[in-house]
Design a protein around this motif. Structure first.
Motif: not given
Length: 295
Positions: A112-117, A119-123
């Motif tokens: 859910y966090a990776l899909s909706r938000f 943020f830094r260092f997500k990639g």
């Protein structure tokens, strides 16, 4: 009045007996290939079933017999009547249930966090999750052994649960992220307009919608935890902490092998996975497809 013939219609080859013969031969070869594939896939399973209801001596009969000459359930009675062997199944159920519950919780939250938000260092985090999936588990056996001993978890079921989660959580995160991506973000905004927070949006609205993906992840996680052998053999020592795959191996004695009991325990070990797939087949396939289409 003279009749004219269309050039394309005149040069078009006629579909005669040769075309129908080709289709018939193709269909025959497809049936043959299907039967051969079914034999190689289902033959060992049928042999396991029939061997589990044979006496141990009849398994080595020559020429071998596919249908038992003397039907007996002594192997099943020995397994189900032996508390030590029943303990193998209890341990496997405990480990598999713990891995499924913890993996689903972590996968849903992280997906859910990776899909909706943003943020830094997500990639880079996504790259790390994918790279973990590419590491062969056997290369981590010795480091895990040292870590489990250092944490004083050796020869406990928690050692197996935490170890299996390292392999199942990345898959769960990738699948749940892909499935949440298929759900429009307008639903989140509508819930927030009504006063709902992030956790309410996730657990009351998105989780029920994502049930096929959750079932798919849960089924895969259960199969991984139920069938794993190498880590279960290395990270446990006492027979009271062994799981079903290791319990099957323990039936191999120094001077004799209890083949009928091994086959019976294998059949009983396959039943949970088979029942799980039969009940949730549609959700399993749908969740796999949806999670793989859009990430």
């Amino acid at each position: 009045m003279t009749s004219t013939t269309h050039p394309a219609r005149a040069t078009r080859p006629s579909r005669g007996p040769s075309a129908s013969r080709t289709r018939r031969l193709t269909r025959i070869w497809l049936w043959i290939a299907t039967l051969v594939g079914a034999f190689f896939a289902g033959g060992p399973v049928l042999w396991m079933l029939t061997s589990s209801v044979k006496p141990n001596t009849e398994i080595f009969a020559y020429p071998p017999t596919f249908i038992p000459e003397r039907f007996t359930l002594a192997a099943y009675a020995e397994i189900l009547g032996n508390p030590e062997k029943v303990r193998f199944f209890i341990n496997s159920y405990t480990v598999a249930a713990g891995v499924v519950l913890l993996t689903l919780f972590a996968g849903i939250m992280a997906g859910y966090a990776l899909s909706r938000f943003d943020f830094r260092f997500k990639g880079p985090l996504n790259a790390v999750i994918i790279s973990i999936q590419a590491v062969p588990p056997i290369t981590l056996l010795i480091p895990y052994f040292g870590l489990v001993v250092w944490l004083r978890l050796y020869d406990t079921l928690w050692a197996l649960i935490l170890t299996y989660m390292v392999a199942t959580i990345p898959y769960a995160i990738l699948m749940m992220t892909g499935y949440f991506n298929t759900i429009p973000k307008d639903l989140d905004e509508a819930v927030k307009i009504d006063g709902g927070g992030t956790f309410r949006t996730l657990w009351r609205f998105l989780v029920p919608i994502a049930r096929p993906g959750i079932v798919s992840v849960g089924a895969y996680t259960f199969m991984v935890a139920w069938n794993e052998y190498l880590f279960a053999l290395t990270l446990t020592q006492n027979r009271s902490n062994r799981t079903v795959p290791v319990g099957i191996q323990l039936l191999m004695g120094e001077h004799s092998f209890e083949w009928s009991e091994m086959m019976a325990m294998s059949v009983l070990g396959c039943l949970p996975v088979l029942i799980l797939f039969l009940f949730f087949q549609r959700q399993f396939v749908g969740g796999m497809t949806a999670g793989a289409v859009k990430t």
